[in-house]
Design a protein around this motif. Structure first.
Motif, mmCIF file in Angstrom:
data_model
loop_
_atom_site.group_PDB
_atom_site.id
_atom_site.type_symbol
_atom_site.label_atom_id
_atom_site.label_comp_id
_atom_site.label_asym_id
_atom_site.label_seq_id
_atom_site.Cartn_x
_atom_site.Cartn_y
_atom_site.Cartn_z
ATOM 1 N N ASN A 37 -2.923 -0.338 -23.122
ATOM 2 C CA ASN A 37 -2.534 -1.312 -24.137
ATOM 3 C C ASN A 37 -1.232 -1.977 -23.728
ATOM 4 O O ASN A 37 -0.328 -1.324 -23.214
ATOM 5 N N ILE A 39 1.862 -4.239 -25.310
ATOM 6 C CA ILE A 39 2.531 -4.695 -26.522
ATOM 7 C C ILE A 39 3.611 -5.676 -26.109
ATOM 8 O O ILE A 39 4.446 -5.350 -25.269
ATOM 9 N N GLU A 41 6.640 -7.697 -27.837
ATOM 10 C CA GLU A 41 7.406 -7.726 -29.078
ATOM 11 C C GLU A 41 8.638 -8.603 -28.890
ATOM 12 O O GLU A 41 9.310 -8.540 -27.862
ATOM 13 N N LYS A 64 -5.482 3.693 -23.444
ATOM 14 C CA LYS A 64 -5.821 2.945 -24.661
ATOM 15 C C LYS A 64 -5.518 3.821 -25.858
ATOM 16 O O LYS A 64 -5.705 5.032 -25.822
ATOM 17 N N THR A 65 -5.065 3.201 -26.940
ATOM 18 C CA THR A 65 -4.714 3.977 -28.121
ATOM 19 C C THR A 65 -5.034 3.191 -29.387
ATOM 20 O O THR A 65 -5.440 2.042 -29.333
ATOM 21 N N TYR A 66 -4.823 3.842 -30.524
ATOM 22 C CA TYR A 66 -5.098 3.223 -31.816
ATOM 23 C C TYR A 66 -4.008 2.223 -32.197
ATOM 24 O O TYR A 66 -2.867 2.358 -31.788
ATOM 25 N N ARG A 67 -4.395 1.271 -33.040
ATOM 26 C CA ARG A 67 -3.426 0.271 -33.510
ATOM 27 C C ARG A 67 -2.324 0.883 -34.349
ATOM 28 O O ARG A 67 -1.208 0.387 -34.361
ATOM 29 N N SER A 68 -2.624 1.960 -35.052
ATOM 30 C CA SER A 68 -1.591 2.612 -35.868
ATOM 31 C C SER A 68 -0.471 3.171 -34.990
ATOM 32 O O SER A 68 0.708 3.096 -35.351
ATOM 33 N N LEU A 70 0.321 1.922 -32.019
ATOM 34 C CA LEU A 70 1.025 0.740 -31.518
ATOM 35 C C LEU A 70 2.017 0.222 -32.553
ATOM 36 O O LEU A 70 3.121 -0.209 -32.207
ATOM 37 N N ALA A 71 1.637 0.276 -33.826
ATOM 38 C CA ALA A 71 2.539 -0.149 -34.899
ATOM 39 C C ALA A 71 3.753 0.775 -34.986
ATOM 40 O O ALA A 71 4.879 0.318 -35.198
ATOM 41 N N ARG A 74 6.105 -0.148 -32.194
ATOM 42 C CA ARG A 74 6.863 -1.370 -32.521
ATOM 43 C C ARG A 74 8.010 -1.073 -33.481
ATOM 44 O O ARG A 74 9.129 -1.556 -33.308
#
Length: 131
Positions: A37, A39, A41, A64-68, A70-71, A74
Motif C-alpha cells: 500500500n 499512502i 499524505e 497489503k493491509t486494511y484501510r482502517s 492505513l487511517a 495517517r
C-alpha cells in the motif's frame, strides 16, 4: 532537491535562502511495488517561529493491509509531525529532513502500528500565509 530563492545580488554574488525541499519522482517510482500500500499524505503545520509550512509524505507498507490500519497510520503521522514542527524552527526541520533523521524517527513511531517499508518526505516548503 533543495529549492533556493535569491533575495538580492551583492558584488556579483547572489544571496539566497532555502524555501523548500522536493524528492525526485523517479526515486518514488522505484520504491513502490505491487502487493504493497502507498499512502500519500499532505498537511500544513506551524513551526516554532510561527511560519506555516506544507509537508508531504509518502509511506509504503510492507504488505497489503486494511484501510482502517492505513487511517491509523495517517493519524499517528499527523500527530507526530505536529509535535516535531511545534518544537523546531524551519531550518532545523529542513536539516532533519536532509539528514533523514526525521524520516527515521517517524518510521520507528509508525512501525508500532504496522510494518513500514519506506517513509519519505516528498516535499517540504514554507507557505506564504502566517498564523
Amino acid at each position: 532537491n533543495i529549492v533556493f530563492k535569491v533575495n538580492k545580488v551583492e558584488k556579483e554574488r547572489g544571496l539566497s535562502e532555502i524555501i523548500g525541499y522536493q524528492l525526485t519522482s523517479s526515486y518514488m517510482h522505484r520504491m513502490v511495488r505491487r502487493e504493497k500500500n502507498k499512502i500519500e499524505e499532505s498537511f500544513k503545520s506551524t513551526t516554532k517561529e510561527g511560519d506555516t509550512t506544507r509537508i508531504k509524505f509518502v509511506i509504503v507498507t510492507r504488505n497489503k493491509t486494511y484501510r482502517s490500519i492505513l487511517a491509523k497510520l495517517r493519524k499517528k503521522l499527523k500527530g507526530s509531525v505536529a509535535d516535531i514542527m511545534a518544537k523546531n524552527e524551519f531550518k532545523s526541520i529542513l536539516s532533519l529532513i536532509i539528514s533523514s533523521n526525521l524520516q527515521r524517527t517517524l518510521k520507528k513511531e509508525l512501525n508500532k502500528v504496522y510494518p513500514i517499508a519506506m517513509l519519505e518526505v516528498k516535499a517540504f516548503e514554507r507557505t506564504k500565509d502566517k498564523k
